[in-house]
Design a protein around this motif. Structure first.
Motif, short mmCIF file in Angstrom:
data_model
loop_
_atom_site.label_atom_id
_atom_site.label_comp_id
_atom_site.label_asym_id
_atom_site.label_seq_id
_atom_site.Cartn_x
_atom_site.Cartn_y
_atom_site.Cartn_z
N SER A 288 35.93 39.84 24.36
CA SER A 288 36.47 41.19 24.29
C SER A 288 36.06 41.97 25.54
CB SER A 288 35.92 41.87 23.04
OG SER A 288 36.37 43.19 22.98
N TYR A 289 37.01 42.73 26.07
CA TYR A 289 36.76 43.53 27.26
C TYR A 289 36.94 45.01 26.92
CZ TYR A 289 37.18 39.01 29.48
OH TYR A 289 36.99 37.70 29.82
N ASP A 290 36.19 45.85 27.58
CA ASP A 290 36.29 47.30 27.41
C ASP A 290 37.42 47.80 28.30
OD1 ASP A 290 35.85 49.97 26.83
OD2 ASP A 290 34.24 50.17 28.30
N ILE A 291 38.62 47.83 27.76
CA ILE A 291 39.80 48.23 28.52
C ILE A 291 40.09 49.69 28.25
CG2 ILE A 291 42.27 47.86 28.85
CD1 ILE A 291 41.76 44.90 28.08
N ARG A 292 40.22 50.45 29.34
CA ARG A 292 40.51 51.88 29.24
C ARG A 292 41.94 52.14 29.68
NH1 ARG A 292 36.80 54.42 33.12
NH2 ARG A 292 36.89 52.40 34.09
N PHE B 177 45.84 50.62 33.05
CA PHE B 177 44.84 50.08 32.14
C PHE B 177 43.84 49.38 33.04
CE2 PHE B 177 48.50 50.59 29.51
CZ PHE B 177 48.00 50.91 28.26
N GLU B 178 42.55 49.58 32.77
CA GLU B 178 41.57 48.93 33.63
C GLU B 178 40.32 48.55 32.87
OE1 GLU B 178 40.60 51.72 36.77
OE2 GLU B 178 38.95 52.53 35.61
N THR B 179 39.63 47.58 33.44
CA THR B 179 38.33 47.15 32.93
C THR B 179 37.53 46.65 34.11
OG1 THR B 179 37.23 45.84 31.22
CG2 THR B 179 39.03 44.76 32.40
N LYS B 180 36.23 46.59 33.94
CA LYS B 180 35.36 45.99 34.96
C LYS B 180 34.67 44.80 34.34
CE LYS B 180 34.57 49.48 38.27
NZ LYS B 180 33.73 49.92 39.34
N VAL B 181 34.68 43.70 35.08
CA VAL B 181 34.04 42.47 34.64
C VAL B 181 33.14 42.00 35.79
CG1 VAL B 181 34.40 40.09 33.89
CG2 VAL B 181 36.01 41.88 33.19
N ASP B 182 31.88 41.87 35.50
CA ASP B 182 30.89 41.48 36.53
C ASP B 182 31.02 42.36 37.77
OD1 ASP B 182 30.10 39.51 34.77
OD2 ASP B 182 31.15 37.89 35.81
N GLY C 265 40.57 33.51 35.39
CA GLY C 265 40.48 32.38 34.48
C GLY C 265 39.74 32.67 33.18
N ARG C 266 39.51 33.94 32.89
CA ARG C 266 38.79 34.31 31.66
C ARG C 266 39.68 35.01 30.64
NH1 ARG C 266 33.22 36.99 34.02
NH2 ARG C 266 32.92 35.54 35.73
N GLY C 267 40.97 35.08 30.92
CA GLY C 267 41.89 35.74 29.99
C GLY C 267 41.95 37.25 30.15
N ILE C 268 41.42 37.77 31.24
CA ILE C 268 41.37 39.21 31.45
C ILE C 268 42.77 39.80 31.60
CG2 ILE C 268 40.50 41.08 32.91
CD1 ILE C 268 38.24 39.00 33.74
#
Length: 91
Positions: free
Chosen positions: A2-6, A14-19, A47-50
């Motif tokens: 699950s990602y914190d998508i705003r 729509f955006e999220t930050k990953v690493d 490759g993580r489904g983001i």
């Protein structure tokens, strides 16, 4: 995962930050049609489904708002083809 998508409504994004990497989906909105114009995930976190989760968040927002969706972005278009449960949203 699950990602914190705003949903940044004013920016039509729509955006999220990953690493620490910014991932985004951009769209335009006109006459109740959300046109997805760009989906971007940096290679370092790919490759993580983001991208798929960004598109899913956009679809759910469109459904909630009563918008139709035009997937101008090739990724969003192929994602919609693989997820027939969102076919009714297609503009």
């Amino acid at each position: 995962m699950s990602y914190d998508i705003r949903h940044l409504r004013a920016a039509h994004r729509f955006e999220t930050k990953v690493d620490g990497e910014a991932c985004q989906l951009d769209y335009s909105l006109h006459n109740g049609i959300m046109t997805i114009t760009h989906t971007w995930v940096p290679d370092d976190v790919g490759g993580r489904g983001i991208a798929g989760e960004l598109v899913r968040a956009a679809m759910e927002a469109a459904r909630g708002e009563g918008w139709k969706v035009e997937p101008a972005c090739s990724y969003a278009r192929s994602w919609m083809e693989r997820h027939p449960e969102y076919a009714a949203l297609r503009a």
